[in-house]
Write a protein that holds these residues in place. Structure first.
Motif, short mmCIF file in Angstrom:
data_model
loop_
_atom_site.label_atom_id
_atom_site.label_comp_id
_atom_site.label_asym_id
_atom_site.label_seq_id
_atom_site.Cartn_x
_atom_site.Cartn_y
_atom_site.Cartn_z
N PHE A 75 7.95 24.32 42.06
CA PHE A 75 9.38 24.34 41.73
C PHE A 75 10.17 23.91 42.96
O PHE A 75 9.92 24.38 44.07
CB PHE A 75 9.81 25.75 41.30
N ASN A 80 18.98 26.98 45.25
CA ASN A 80 19.10 27.21 43.81
C ASN A 80 18.27 28.40 43.34
O ASN A 80 18.02 28.56 42.15
CB ASN A 80 18.65 25.96 43.05
N LEU A 81 17.82 29.26 44.29
CA LEU A 81 16.92 30.35 43.95
C LEU A 81 17.68 31.66 43.80
O LEU A 81 18.41 32.08 44.71
CB LEU A 81 15.84 30.50 45.03
N ASP A 169 18.96 25.61 38.41
CA ASP A 169 18.62 26.86 39.09
C ASP A 169 17.22 27.35 38.73
O ASP A 169 16.65 27.00 37.68
CB ASP A 169 19.65 27.94 38.76
N LEU A 170 16.70 28.22 39.61
CA LEU A 170 15.41 28.87 39.41
C LEU A 170 15.61 30.38 39.54
O LEU A 170 16.15 30.85 40.55
CB LEU A 170 14.39 28.38 40.45
N ALA A 234 18.16 27.61 32.95
CA ALA A 234 17.46 27.70 34.24
C ALA A 234 15.97 27.90 34.02
O ALA A 234 15.54 28.47 33.01
CB ALA A 234 18.03 28.86 35.06
N GLN A 235 15.17 27.45 34.99
CA GLN A 235 13.74 27.76 34.97
C GLN A 235 13.56 29.23 35.39
O GLN A 235 14.28 29.72 36.26
CB GLN A 235 12.99 26.86 35.95
N VAL A 237 10.66 32.18 36.55
CA VAL A 237 9.32 32.57 36.95
C VAL A 237 9.28 34.09 37.01
O VAL A 237 10.03 34.71 37.77
CB VAL A 237 8.93 31.99 38.33
N HIS A 303 10.92 27.81 28.80
CA HIS A 303 11.36 27.57 30.17
C HIS A 303 10.88 28.66 31.13
O HIS A 303 11.33 28.73 32.28
CB HIS A 303 12.89 27.50 30.22
#
Length: 523
Positions: A75, A80-81, A169-170, A234-235, A237, A303
């Protein structure tokens, strides 16, 4: 992590009693060795799932520091975290993530148990605390693991952060056991009190945890994939420390980053089954009717990357390695021990005698009836993945002491007003089972401990017992059965040999259910 079993006072008291030097002293010394080794093994269980090492195994940055690697995915990082989290282990997880990714982190919000920061600071566990000027906001709530207004404020702050994200964003989501109580955000107009009342009514009528979760998800803004939906596009995780048997991501913390497989009809079926549909608050009826007419249909979570980074399996695997290093033939029984503690204790009692007979030739042929009972009980408990005959055959081939490892989360049927938790109650039940019949020339120790360091409403993580518990307790005027009848295992262990058999760890900063250790050593 330092774990204290307080075995030394027990040894001092025992040596002060009049006895003949020789076999009794040798037996006592052997008992102390077993207790110390059990302590080391429980240490290794908890150490294997500490937040820092787990995060470091799961996350890495490329040499340029611009790519975040998670398993086989990468990523892009460019201011953007974002980070959110909820659960008993999340404070330490967030501290580890901040250490690794801090300069990339824009903002974070976590919901953790009330008092955990002070407890970690008092224990000197500074690696589990955020930096003084952290970009991560911490909310403490869910006292006694129950949803409350503080946890609601945290959940709404997490929702607000997720709602503001864009496709660039992530979002890093940290989840551990206890996360469900720390993320309560009912869909308006349902109130927190109404949702709690409905949950209690269902539980009182015998609803299963799966049924309770189905209703919770349907009435929640963030559970059942709601957090993932709020964060879209947004992605996402999601790094998960599992405290659930089998590690089902849709169940852990009620699956906030996993699309729910249930619909409104499933909820109505559950409510009808327990005779509660007519008594529903108007707000609940409104939310269910609204969901039933949602033209968008069920949402997906394409996503999202969900990753289990720690579990009971991983923790017990490390204990198995440590047991082998101590000279044991170590075998993992199951990480899915469940059912009533009385029946689970009967299983361990029978297993001790049957395995002891396989281990000691002098006991051969004495356990045929008990072996049949063991198989019958196993069929009743239906413990997933337990290969009993293969394990017993391996024990028969062992050339030295044996360590049998298991994990899971048995249940306690409350019938008294005593104090304790499932680990202490299980240990006391096992002690009573071991005292029913002599085990021959085999020393046996059983330990049960909660990996979060807290067993029920006590400051103990669990307890350990040996086959002499019943006779030793009788000499002190204690009857285990009377304490068990009142669910008062903690009081028993506090009084028995000055509390020497209680397992104290303090809050560990992690949580992967319980660990059970059964050590068998030929005399």
């Amino acid at each position: 992590m330092a774990v204290t079993l307080h075995v030394l006072p027990c040894l001092v008291r025992a040596l002060s009693r009049p006895l003949f030097w020789g076999a009794p002293v040798a037996r006592l010394a052997s008992s102390m060795v077993l207790a110390e080794q059990a302590r080391q093994l429980f240490d290794s269980v908890v150490g294997a799932v500490q937040p820092g090492p787990m995060l470091q195994r799961a996350l890495s940055l490329d040499p340029g520091g611009r790519l975040l690697k998670v398993r086989d995915r990468s990523f892009q990082l460019q201011q953007n975290l974002y980070l959110v989290g909820f659960g008993k282990a999340v404070l330490g997880m967030a501290a580890a993530a901040e250490e690794l990714l801090g300069h990339h982190l824009v903002q974070g919000v976590i919901s953790v148990p009330k008092g955990i920061r002070a407890a970690m600071e008092h224990a000197g566990k500074h690696e589990m605390l955020l930096k003084p000027h952290s970009r991560i906001q911490v909310f403490e709530g869910a006292e006694n693991n129950l949803p409350d207004r503080d946890a609601l404020r945290a959940a709404l702050a997490i929702r607000q952060l997720a709602d503001g994200l864009t496709a660039d964003d992530l979002l890093l989501v940290l989840i551990s056991g206890g996360g469900s109580a720390l993320l309560p955000a009912p869909i308006p107009p349902v109130t927190l009190e109404e949702k709690q009342m409905l949950t209690k009514l269902l539980a009182a009528r015998g609803a299963t945890i799966q049924e309770l979760n189905t209703i919770r998800k349907a009435l929640s803004q963030l559970k059942g994939g709601g957090l993932a939906q709020a964060a879209y596009p947004a992605q996402v995780v999601s790094l998960i420390l599992s405290d659930v048997i089998g590690d089902p991501v849709e169940v852990i913390a009620s699956g906030p980053t996993v699309a729910s497989a249930h619909n409104v009809q499933d909820c109505l079926h559950i409510l009808n089954h327990y005779g509660l549909r007519a008594a529903l608050p108007r707000s609940v009826k409104t939310v269910l009717a609204r969901a039933d007419s949602d033209p968008r249909g069920p949402h997906t979570c394409g996503h999202v990357l969900n990753v289990i980074i720690g579990s009971n399996v991983l923790a017990l695997a490390e204990a198995q390695r440590q047991a082998e290093a101590l000279g044991y033939c170590a075998f993992m029984l199951s990480t899915a021990m469940q059912g009533d503690v009385k029946r689970v204790a009967q299983f361990y009692g029978l297993l001790s005698r049957v395995a002891g007979a396989r281990l000691s030739p002098s006991m051969a042929g004495t356990s045929i009836e008990e072996e049949a009972k063991l198989h019958e009980l196993l069929a009743e408990l239906q413990i997933p993945g337990l290969q009993l005959e293969e394990t017993l055959n391996a024990v028969a081939q062992a050339k030295g002491p044996v360590c049998l490892l298991a994990g899971g989360e048995p249940t306690v049927q409350l019938q008294g007003s005593g104090k304790g938790g499932r680990n202490q109650e299980l240990a006391l039940h096992v002690g009573a089972e071991l005292g029913r019949r002599p085990l021959g020339p085999i020393d046996v120790l059983f330990l049960s401990g909660g990996t979060d360091g807290q067993d029920g409403p006590t400051d103990a993580a669990g307890a350990w017992v040996m086959s002499e518990l019943v006779s030793q307790a009788a000499a002190e005027g204690l009857d285990p059965a009377s304490f068990l009848a009142q669910n008062d295992s903690h009081t028993f262990f506090c009084r028995f040999q000055g509390g020497a058999h209680l397992l104290y760890t303090g809050l560990t900063g992690t949580n992967v259910m319980d660990a059970h250790l059964l050590l068998l050593r030929p005399q």
